[in-house]
Motif scaffolding. Structure first.
Motif, PDB file in Angstrom:
ATOM      1  N   ARG A  79       0.838  -1.200   0.000  1.00  0.00           N
ATOM      2  CA  ARG A  79       0.000   0.000   0.000  1.00  0.00           C
ATOM      3  C   ARG A  79       0.867   1.241   0.000  1.00  0.00           C
ATOM      4  O   ARG A  79       1.896   1.296   0.713  1.00  0.00           O
ATOM      5  N   PHE A  80       0.496   2.218  -0.807  1.00  0.00           N
ATOM      6  CA  PHE A  80       1.132   3.519  -0.714  1.00  0.00           C
ATOM      7  C   PHE A  80       0.061   4.582  -0.873  1.00  0.00           C
ATOM      8  O   PHE A  80      -1.037   4.323  -1.377  1.00  0.00           O
ATOM      9  N   THR A  81       0.362   5.753  -0.389  1.00  0.00           N
ATOM     10  CA  THR A  81      -0.667   6.783  -0.287  1.00  0.00           C
ATOM     11  C   THR A  81      -0.231   8.085  -0.943  1.00  0.00           C
ATOM     12  O   THR A  81       0.950   8.332  -1.171  1.00  0.00           O
ATOM     13  N   LEU A  82      -1.211   8.898  -1.234  1.00  0.00           N
ATOM     14  CA  LEU A  82      -1.010  10.237  -1.793  1.00  0.00           C
ATOM     15  C   LEU A  82      -1.810  11.219  -0.946  1.00  0.00           C
ATOM     16  O   LEU A  82      -2.995  11.000  -0.676  1.00  0.00           O
ATOM     17  N   GLN A  83      -1.154  12.285  -0.547  1.00  0.00           N
ATOM     18  CA  GLN A  83      -1.850  13.389   0.091  1.00  0.00           C
ATOM     19  C   GLN A  83      -1.605  14.649  -0.726  1.00  0.00           C
ATOM     20  O   GLN A  83      -0.466  14.941  -1.097  1.00  0.00           O
ATOM     21  N   VAL A  84      -2.680  15.380  -0.979  1.00  0.00           N
ATOM     22  CA  VAL A  84      -2.601  16.659  -1.683  1.00  0.00           C
ATOM     23  C   VAL A  84      -3.212  17.712  -0.766  1.00  0.00           C
ATOM     24  O   VAL A  84      -4.383  17.623  -0.391  1.00  0.00           O
ATOM     25  N   THR A  85      -2.417  18.687  -0.407  1.00  0.00           N
ATOM     26  CA  THR A  85      -2.908  19.712   0.515  1.00  0.00           C
ATOM     27  C   THR A  85      -3.537  20.882  -0.243  1.00  0.00           C
ATOM     28  O   THR A  85      -3.303  21.081  -1.437  1.00  0.00           O
ATOM     29  N   ALA A  86      -4.365  21.616   0.462  1.00  0.00           N
ATOM     30  CA  ALA A  86      -4.954  22.862  -0.055  1.00  0.00           C
ATOM     31  C   ALA A  86      -5.579  22.672  -1.426  1.00  0.00           C
ATOM     32  O   ALA A  86      -5.252  23.402  -2.375  1.00  0.00           O
ATOM     33  N   VAL A  87      -6.448  21.685  -1.549  1.00  0.00           N
ATOM     34  CA  VAL A  87      -7.037  21.396  -2.857  1.00  0.00           C
ATOM     35  C   VAL A  87      -7.948  22.528  -3.309  1.00  0.00           C
ATOM     36  O   VAL A  87      -8.537  23.262  -2.501  1.00  0.00           O
ATOM     37  N   THR A  88      -8.044  22.650  -4.630  1.00  0.00           N
ATOM     38  CA  THR A  88      -8.941  23.597  -5.275  1.00  0.00           C
ATOM     39  C   THR A  88      -9.743  22.834  -6.327  1.00  0.00           C
ATOM     40  O   THR A  88      -9.443  21.682  -6.630  1.00  0.00           O
TER      41      THR A  88
END
Length: 124
Positions: A79-88
């Motif tokens: 398993r690996f993950t993605l985080q994206v901050t401050a989405v628009t």
């Protein structure tokens, strides 16, 4: 047979952090010398490479998105993950994870296994 599958919320609100996971079956994220990628496709646009994590845990990011992304695997082997901050709303896209086939000397054979993608819509 290798399979990868994305999972995560379908909706997000502006300024929030988007978190997605990629589940791998039939392989290990730690197996030499594969890379594990996140790619997205906004509506009406082409594919955009976001970043990848290597078999030995090094994350690389698109310069366009660097600073907003975190790709990690923790202690998991599948398993690996993605985080994206401050989405628009511009982060609205179908998000894919994919395996990238590489050799020990760096030869890149391309993305050989893709998930089906998961639609993420960012809207207030």
């Amino acid at each position: 047979q290798v399979q990868v599958e994305e999972s995560g919320p379908a909706l997000g609100k502006p300024s929030q952090t988007l978190s997605l996971a990629c589940i791998i079956t039939g392989d290990s994220i730690r197996r030499s010398f594969y890379y594990w990628n996140w790619i997205r496709q906004p509506p009406g646009k082409g594919l955009e490479w976001m970043g990848a994590i290597t078999w030995d845990g090094v994350a690389n990011y698109s310069p366009h998105l660097k600073g907003r992304l975190t790709i990690s695997r923790g202690t998991s082997n599948n398993r690996f993950t993605l985080q994206v901050t401050a989405v628009t709303p511009e982060d609205t896209a179908v998000y894919y994870c994919a395996r990238e086939d590489r050799t020990a000397d760096g030869v890149n054979y391309g993305l050989d296994y893709w998930g089906q993608g998961t639609q993420v819509t960012v809207s207030s």
